[in-house]
Write an enzyme that holds these catalytic residues in place. Structure first.
Site, PDB file in Angstrom:
ATOM      1  N   LYS A 298      53.901  39.514  35.233  1.00 32.49           N
ATOM      2  CA  LYS A 298      54.314  38.269  34.940  1.00 32.49           C
ATOM      3  C   LYS A 298      54.969  38.476  33.618  1.00 32.49           C
ATOM      4  O   LYS A 298      54.743  39.253  32.729  1.00 32.49           O
ATOM      5  CB  LYS A 298      53.012  37.279  34.963  1.00 32.49           C
ATOM      6  CG  LYS A 298      52.507  37.136  36.618  1.00 32.49           C
ATOM      7  CD  LYS A 298      51.272  36.050  36.198  1.00 32.49           C
ATOM      8  CE  LYS A 298      50.471  36.046  37.597  1.00 32.49           C
ATOM      9  NZ  LYS A 298      49.402  34.946  37.463  1.00 32.49           N
TER      10      LYS A 298
ATOM     11  N   PHE B  79      47.840  21.949  37.747  1.00 34.10           N
ATOM     12  CA  PHE B  79      48.422  23.074  36.906  1.00 34.10           C
ATOM     13  C   PHE B  79      49.718  23.763  37.505  1.00 34.10           C
ATOM     14  O   PHE B  79      50.373  24.462  36.979  1.00 34.10           O
ATOM     15  CB  PHE B  79      47.549  24.259  36.469  1.00 34.10           C
ATOM     16  CG  PHE B  79      46.723  24.909  37.805  1.00 34.10           C
ATOM     17  CD1 PHE B  79      47.321  26.132  38.471  1.00 34.10           C
ATOM     18  CD2 PHE B  79      45.603  24.685  38.221  1.00 34.10           C
ATOM     19  CE1 PHE B  79      46.988  26.522  39.483  1.00 34.10           C
ATOM     20  CE2 PHE B  79      45.204  25.112  39.444  1.00 34.10           C
ATOM     21  CZ  PHE B  79      45.897  26.104  39.837  1.00 34.10           C
TER      22      PHE B  79
ATOM     23  N   ARG C 299      42.649  44.514  43.244  1.00 29.68           N
ATOM     24  CA  ARG C 299      42.069  43.246  42.536  1.00 29.68           C
ATOM     25  C   ARG C 299      40.832  43.611  41.722  1.00 29.68           C
ATOM     26  O   ARG C 299      40.768  42.952  40.760  1.00 29.68           O
ATOM     27  CB  ARG C 299      41.490  42.442  43.978  1.00 29.68           C
ATOM     28  CG  ARG C 299      42.702  41.721  44.633  1.00 29.68           C
ATOM     29  CD  ARG C 299      43.299  40.267  44.050  1.00 29.68           C
ATOM     30  NE  ARG C 299      42.475  39.454  43.891  1.00 29.68           N
ATOM     31  CZ  ARG C 299      43.088  38.240  43.692  1.00 29.68           C
ATOM     32  NH1 ARG C 299      44.302  37.895  43.702  1.00 29.68           N
ATOM     33  NH2 ARG C 299      42.194  37.110  43.337  1.00 29.68           N
TER      34      ARG C 299
ATOM     35  N   THR D 111      40.608  35.815  38.367  1.00 31.77           N
ATOM     36  CA  THR D 111      41.634  34.976  38.190  1.00 31.77           C
ATOM     37  C   THR D 111      41.562  34.319  36.647  1.00 31.77           C
ATOM     38  O   THR D 111      42.566  34.299  36.151  1.00 31.77           O
ATOM     39  CB  THR D 111      42.025  33.826  39.024  1.00 31.77           C
ATOM     40  OG1 THR D 111      41.710  34.342  40.445  1.00 31.77           O
ATOM     41  CG2 THR D 111      43.206  32.834  38.765  1.00 31.77           C
TER      42      THR D 111
ATOM     43  N   ARG E  92      43.042  41.654  33.405  1.00 25.06           N
ATOM     44  CA  ARG E  92      43.047  40.331  33.020  1.00 25.06           C
ATOM     45  C   ARG E  92      42.108  39.927  31.978  1.00 25.06           C
ATOM     46  O   ARG E  92      42.407  39.404  31.271  1.00 25.06           O
ATOM     47  CB  ARG E  92      42.777  39.269  34.249  1.00 25.06           C
ATOM     48  CG  ARG E  92      44.071  39.268  35.197  1.00 25.06           C
ATOM     49  CD  ARG E  92      43.755  38.563  36.638  1.00 25.06           C
ATOM     50  NE  ARG E  92      44.827  38.274  37.207  1.00 25.06           N
ATOM     51  CZ  ARG E  92      44.789  37.723  38.426  1.00 25.06           C
ATOM     52  NH1 ARG E  92      43.663  37.480  39.272  1.00 25.06           N
ATOM     53  NH2 ARG E  92      45.833  37.385  39.070  1.00 25.06           N
TER      54      ARG E  92
ATOM     55  N   HIS F 169      50.066  39.381  38.860  1.00 25.83           N
ATOM     56  CA  HIS F 169      49.566  38.884  40.450  1.00 25.83           C
ATOM     57  C   HIS F 169      49.377  40.193  41.085  1.00 25.83           C
ATOM     58  O   HIS F 169      49.876  41.035  40.987  1.00 25.83           O
ATOM     59  CB  HIS F 169      50.812  38.090  40.868  1.00 25.83           C
ATOM     60  CG  HIS F 169      50.719  37.743  42.343  1.00 25.83           C
ATOM     61  ND1 HIS F 169      49.946  36.732  42.956  1.00 25.83           N
ATOM     62  CD2 HIS F 169      50.953  38.589  43.477  1.00 25.83           C
ATOM     63  CE1 HIS F 169      49.950  36.811  44.024  1.00 25.83           C
ATOM     64  NE2 HIS F 169      50.420  37.902  44.607  1.00 25.83           N
TER      65      HIS F 169
HETATM   66  N1  UDP Z   1      45.738  29.525  38.036  1.00 25.39           N
HETATM   67  C1  UDP Z   1      45.587  28.673  36.864  1.00 25.39           C
HETATM   68  N2  UDP Z   1      44.495  27.939  36.791  1.00 25.39           N
HETATM   69  C2  UDP Z   1      43.556  27.726  37.915  1.00 25.39           C
HETATM   70  C3  UDP Z   1      43.918  28.761  39.224  1.00 25.39           C
HETATM   71  C4  UDP Z   1      44.965  29.533  39.091  1.00 25.39           C
HETATM   72  O1  UDP Z   1      46.403  28.738  36.150  1.00 25.39           O
HETATM   73  O2  UDP Z   1      42.311  27.009  37.927  1.00 25.39           O
HETATM   74  C5  UDP Z   1      47.258  30.319  37.859  1.00 25.39           C
HETATM   75  C6  UDP Z   1      46.781  31.681  37.403  1.00 25.39           C
HETATM   76  O3  UDP Z   1      47.943  32.157  36.742  1.00 25.39           O
HETATM   77  C7  UDP Z   1      46.479  32.476  38.835  1.00 25.39           C
HETATM   78  C8  UDP Z   1      47.605  31.866  39.814  1.00 25.39           C
HETATM   79  O4  UDP Z   1      47.650  30.313  39.396  1.00 25.39           O
HETATM   80  O5  UDP Z   1      46.923  33.934  38.830  1.00 25.39           O
HETATM   81  C9  UDP Z   1      47.548  31.723  41.094  1.00 25.39           C
HETATM   82  O6  UDP Z   1      46.237  31.377  41.712  1.00 25.39           O
HETATM   83  P1  UDP Z   1      45.207  31.912  42.508  1.00 25.39           P
HETATM   84  O7  UDP Z   1      44.233  31.067  42.973  1.00 25.39           O
HETATM   85  O8  UDP Z   1      46.039  32.458  43.803  1.00 25.39           O
HETATM   86  O9  UDP Z   1      44.640  33.312  41.992  1.00 25.39           O
HETATM   87  P2  UDP Z   1      45.006  34.769  41.858  1.00 25.39           P
HETATM   88  O10 UDP Z   1      45.333  35.236  43.098  1.00 25.39           O
HETATM   89  O11 UDP Z   1      46.189  35.078  41.078  1.00 25.39           O
HETATM   90  O12 UDP Z   1      43.811  35.352  41.247  1.00 25.39           O
HETATM   91 MG    MG Z   2      46.297  34.311  44.785  1.00 27.43          MG
END
Ligand code: UDP
Ligand code: MG
Length: 168
Positions: free
Chosen positions: A11, A59, A92, A98, A109, A126
């Protein structure tokens, strides 16, 4: 054991912090095969399709501003496709939770992510979270000719009246 594909995006925060090399080194620990890679200037349309499942979250708008590059004034992401046994969980695990505060500190992360004052997780990368998501995401970000092997079925299509940018 299943052969899976996964989409990784480095990103805008990852790019502006010069983390590309570190991230790719960490990902290489999974011993997967790289199938495609490109730098993408992310349109709002692409961003909204990619994060479709999060529409309505508080968000969401900030997340779109983040991924298109408005937050970091870095209008690009690096998109990568990897393939191999259990690629999705392997990646992952290396990527981490996340929420950068909950992520294992040795994960990508956990090492490099942060939470902004507005509460968005700027988590550097991502990574697809299921084979279904991976297929949808890879088809959204890449054309068949940009992937070195046909990882999904392809077909020939004759497109008429399609305007295309070519070298002048
Ligand atoms: N995100 C955030 N706050 C949250 C959940 C998600 O800012 O409470 C953002 C974060 O950058 C995350 C993206 O939204 O990577 C996509 O969310 P997802 O739940 O798909 O998480 P990921 O698959 O990226 O772990
Ligand atoms: Mg996701």
């Amino acid at each position: 054991m299943a052969i899976q594909q996964t989409l990784i995006l480095i990103k805008p925060d990852g790019l502006i912090k010069s983390l590309t090399g570190n991230v790719i080194s960490r990902l290489s620990e999974a011993k997967l095969t790289i199938m495609g890679a490109k730098v993408v200037r992310v349109s709002r349309e692409l961003a909204e399709k990619h994060y479709e499942h999060l529409k309505g979250k508080p968000f969401f708008e900030e997340l779109i501003n983040y991924i298109v590059g408005d937050v970091h004034k870095t209008y690009r992401v690096l998109a990568l496709v990897y393939q191999g046994e259990n690629a999705i969980t392997k990646i992952r695990d290396i990527v981490g939770d996340t929420d950068p505060e909950k992520a294992n500190p040795i994960s990508i992360r956990g090492s490099y992510g942060r939470i902004t004052t507005s509460g968005v997780f700027e988590n550097v990368v991502h990574a697809s979270s299921s084979p279904e998501d991976a297929e949808k995401e890879i088809k959204l970000w890449f054309q068949p000719e940009e992937i070195v092997e046909d990882i999904y079925p392809i077909k020939e299509a004759t497109l008429n009246n399609v305007k295309k940018i070519v070298w002048a």
